[in-house]
Design a protein around this motif. Structure first.
Motif, PDB file in Angstrom:
ATOM      1  N   MET A  59     -70.673  61.801  12.958  1.00  0.00           N
ATOM      2  CA  MET A  59     -71.083  60.511  12.518  1.00  0.00           C
ATOM      3  C   MET A  59     -69.780  59.910  12.342  1.00  0.00           C
ATOM      4  SD  MET A  59     -72.432  58.238   9.126  1.00  0.00           S
ATOM      5  CE  MET A  59     -73.909  59.167   8.990  1.00  0.00           C
ATOM      6  N   LYS A  60     -70.202  59.067  13.261  1.00  0.00           N
ATOM      7  CA  LYS A  60     -68.830  58.091  13.593  1.00  0.00           C
ATOM      8  C   LYS A  60     -69.586  56.583  12.948  1.00  0.00           C
ATOM      9  CE  LYS A  60     -68.031  59.737  18.071  1.00  0.00           C
ATOM     10  NZ  LYS A  60     -67.597  59.454  19.202  1.00  0.00           N
ATOM     11  N   LEU A  61     -67.719  55.397  12.397  1.00  0.00           N
ATOM     12  CA  LEU A  61     -68.224  54.474  11.816  1.00  0.00           C
ATOM     13  C   LEU A  61     -67.325  53.409  12.198  1.00  0.00           C
ATOM     14  CD1 LEU A  61     -68.709  55.740   8.078  1.00  0.00           C
ATOM     15  CD2 LEU A  61     -70.495  55.477   9.829  1.00  0.00           C
ATOM     16  N   ASP A  62     -67.993  52.439  12.630  1.00  0.00           N
ATOM     17  CA  ASP A  62     -66.878  51.469  13.097  1.00  0.00           C
ATOM     18  C   ASP A  62     -66.511  50.624  11.961  1.00  0.00           C
ATOM     19  OD1 ASP A  62     -69.062  49.385  12.880  1.00  0.00           O
ATOM     20  OD2 ASP A  62     -69.209  49.530  14.687  1.00  0.00           O
ATOM     21  N   ILE A  63     -65.732  49.743  11.808  1.00  0.00           N
ATOM     22  CA  ILE A  63     -65.085  48.941  11.035  1.00  0.00           C
ATOM     23  C   ILE A  63     -65.766  48.009  10.058  1.00  0.00           C
ATOM     24  CG2 ILE A  63     -64.137  46.390  11.677  1.00  0.00           C
ATOM     25  CD1 ILE A  63     -62.345  47.845   9.477  1.00  0.00           C
ATOM     26  N   LYS A  64     -66.929  48.108  11.113  1.00  0.00           N
ATOM     27  CA  LYS A  64     -67.560  47.323   9.949  1.00  0.00           C
ATOM     28  C   LYS A  64     -69.048  47.835   9.332  1.00  0.00           C
ATOM     29  CE  LYS A  64     -68.539  43.250  13.454  1.00  0.00           C
ATOM     30  NZ  LYS A  64     -70.462  43.311  15.050  1.00  0.00           N
ATOM     31  N   GLU A  65     -69.116  48.616   9.839  1.00  0.00           N
ATOM     32  CA  GLU A  65     -69.714  50.213   8.755  1.00  0.00           C
ATOM     33  C   GLU A  65     -68.857  50.009   7.831  1.00  0.00           C
ATOM     34  OE1 GLU A  65     -72.722  52.184  11.836  1.00  0.00           O
ATOM     35  OE2 GLU A  65     -70.442  52.110  12.737  1.00  0.00           O
ATOM     36  N   ILE A  66     -67.810  50.957   8.057  1.00  0.00           N
ATOM     37  CA  ILE A  66     -66.117  50.933   6.705  1.00  0.00           C
ATOM     38  C   ILE A  66     -66.723  50.152   5.771  1.00  0.00           C
ATOM     39  CG2 ILE A  66     -63.932  51.690   6.317  1.00  0.00           C
ATOM     40  CD1 ILE A  66     -64.238  52.588   9.321  1.00  0.00           C
ATOM     41  N   ILE A 101     -58.476  52.062   6.640  1.00  0.00           N
ATOM     42  CA  ILE A 101     -59.150  52.458   7.129  1.00  0.00           C
ATOM     43  C   ILE A 101     -59.710  52.030   8.970  1.00  0.00           C
ATOM     44  CG2 ILE A 101     -60.826  54.635   8.122  1.00  0.00           C
ATOM     45  CD1 ILE A 101     -59.433  55.549   6.619  1.00  0.00           C
ATOM     46  N   ASP A 102     -59.630  52.561   9.893  1.00  0.00           N
ATOM     47  CA  ASP A 102     -59.876  51.233  10.738  1.00  0.00           C
ATOM     48  C   ASP A 102     -60.840  52.125  12.094  1.00  0.00           C
ATOM     49  OD1 ASP A 102     -57.813  49.577  10.751  1.00  0.00           O
ATOM     50  OD2 ASP A 102     -56.462  50.791  12.207  1.00  0.00           O
ATOM     51  N   ARG A 103     -61.691  53.286  12.399  1.00  0.00           N
ATOM     52  CA  ARG A 103     -61.996  53.788  12.000  1.00  0.00           C
ATOM     53  C   ARG A 103     -62.650  55.010  11.701  1.00  0.00           C
ATOM     54  NH1 ARG A 103     -60.740  53.681  18.056  1.00  0.00           N
ATOM     55  NH2 ARG A 103     -61.290  51.512  17.808  1.00  0.00           N
ATOM     56  N   VAL A 104     -63.530  55.480  12.424  1.00  0.00           N
ATOM     57  CA  VAL A 104     -64.069  56.862  12.009  1.00  0.00           C
ATOM     58  C   VAL A 104     -64.884  58.082  12.663  1.00  0.00           C
ATOM     59  CG1 VAL A 104     -65.968  58.666  10.482  1.00  0.00           C
ATOM     60  CG2 VAL A 104     -64.623  56.985   9.106  1.00  0.00           C
ATOM     61  N   GLN A 136     -59.078  56.709   0.730  1.00  0.00           N
ATOM     62  CA  GLN A 136     -60.068  56.144   1.041  1.00  0.00           C
ATOM     63  C   GLN A 136     -61.048  57.066   1.922  1.00  0.00           C
ATOM     64  OE1 GLN A 136     -58.480  52.020   1.960  1.00  0.00           O
ATOM     65  NE2 GLN A 136     -57.733  51.872   0.790  1.00  0.00           N
ATOM     66  N   ALA A 137     -60.585  57.561   3.052  1.00  0.00           N
ATOM     67  CA  ALA A 137     -61.164  58.409   3.734  1.00  0.00           C
ATOM     68  C   ALA A 137     -61.986  59.024   3.147  1.00  0.00           C
ATOM     69  CB  ALA A 137     -60.044  59.191   4.845  1.00  0.00           C
ATOM     70  N   ALA A 138     -61.607  59.983   2.091  1.00  0.00           N
ATOM     71  CA  ALA A 138     -62.115  60.621   1.504  1.00  0.00           C
ATOM     72  C   ALA A 138     -63.615  60.408   0.765  1.00  0.00           C
ATOM     73  CB  ALA A 138     -61.822  61.409   0.273  1.00  0.00           C
ATOM     74  N   ALA A 139     -63.405  58.958   0.270  1.00  0.00           N
ATOM     75  CA  ALA A 139     -64.491  58.013  -0.541  1.00  0.00           C
ATOM     76  C   ALA A 139     -65.663  58.051   0.070  1.00  0.00           C
ATOM     77  CB  ALA A 139     -64.201  56.830  -0.719  1.00  0.00           C
ATOM     78  N   LEU A 140     -64.947  58.283   2.120  1.00  0.00           N
ATOM     79  CA  LEU A 140     -66.894  57.318   2.778  1.00  0.00           C
ATOM     80  C   LEU A 140     -67.178  58.821   3.227  1.00  0.00           C
ATOM     81  CD1 LEU A 140     -63.961  55.507   5.312  1.00  0.00           C
ATOM     82  CD2 LEU A 140     -66.142  54.691   4.642  1.00  0.00           C
ATOM     83  N   PHE A 141     -67.004  59.572   2.970  1.00  0.00           N
ATOM     84  CA  PHE A 141     -67.800  61.205   3.249  1.00  0.00           C
ATOM     85  C   PHE A 141     -68.486  62.095   1.370  1.00  0.00           C
ATOM     86  CE2 PHE A 141     -63.899  63.410   2.699  1.00  0.00           C
ATOM     87  CZ  PHE A 141     -64.585  64.915   1.874  1.00  0.00           C
ATOM     88  N   SER A 142     -67.590  61.301   1.094  1.00  0.00           N
ATOM     89  CA  SER A 142     -67.959  62.271  -0.212  1.00  0.00           C
ATOM     90  C   SER A 142     -69.292  61.733  -0.848  1.00  0.00           C
ATOM     91  CB  SER A 142     -67.022  61.934  -1.381  1.00  0.00           C
ATOM     92  OG  SER A 142     -65.593  62.425  -1.038  1.00  0.00           O
ATOM     93  N   PHE A 143     -70.108  60.732  -0.551  1.00  0.00           N
ATOM     94  CA  PHE A 143     -70.906  60.010  -1.299  1.00  0.00           C
ATOM     95  C   PHE A 143     -72.376  59.911  -0.128  1.00  0.00           C
ATOM     96  CE2 PHE A 143     -68.092  58.724  -3.977  1.00  0.00           C
ATOM     97  CZ  PHE A 143     -67.922  60.709  -4.920  1.00  0.00           C
ATOM     98  N   GLU A 144     -71.632  59.811   1.635  1.00  0.00           N
ATOM     99  CA  GLU A 144     -73.032  59.595   2.273  1.00  0.00           C
ATOM    100  C   GLU A 144     -74.513  60.073   2.564  1.00  0.00           C
ATOM    101  OE1 GLU A 144     -73.282  57.469   5.843  1.00  0.00           O
ATOM    102  OE2 GLU A 144     -72.096  57.632   4.289  1.00  0.00           O
TER     103      GLU A 144
END
Length: 150
Positions: free
Chosen positions: A1-8, A21-24, A67-75
């Protein structure tokens, strides 16, 4: 899964100048993430760190990894969203942090974080930051999830 800045920005409460974080590039919910922070001379911290030799502060590299950790931990878990104003996701521990090379304007910081343990109240991670394939920082992180009162 990829994320852009709006999704982040829908998933994190941080905003300029603290959104790091600028991009996943890759994400396995609950397991791991690979994210990017593009380091620009326009970053506000370079004005004072240091004007004659700009270096990204190590604490901000650690914050970017958290911040990166927060993005994937609860997705995928609709009961927890780090951007929700009803919970707080705090960095509460950093162990074994090592900074191997300065991060300077023009670098692209690649953040790789994997979950060691996730729970509803406490999470532990292994994190590494690289630039051009060379490790610049690594640490074990611990984050806590707390409910906020209205």
């Amino acid at each position: 899964m990829k994320l852009d800045i709006k999704e982040i920005m829908t998933r994190l409460p941080h905003r300029y100048p603290m959104l790091l974080i600028d991009r996943v590039l890759e994400m396995e919910p609950g397991k791991r993430i690979v994210a990017i922070k593009n380091v620009s001379m326009n970053e506000p911290f370079f004005e004072g760190h240091f004007p004659h030799h700009p270096v990204m502060p190590g604490v901000l590299i650690i914050e970017a990894m958290a911040q990166a950790a927060a993005l994937f931990s609860f997705e995928g878990d609709s009961t927890v969203n780090p951007a929700d104003r009803k919970i707080a996701y705090y960095l509460v521990g950093v162990d074994g942090a090592r900074f191997r090379k300065p991060v300077v304007p023009g670098d692209q910081l690649r953040l790789e974080v994997s979950a060691d343990r996730l729970s509803r109240t406490m999470c532990k991670y292994s994190a590494c930051a690289t630039v051009d394939g060379q490790e610049v920082a690594a640490a074990k992180l611990m984050c806590a999830i707390r409910a906020l009162e209205d």
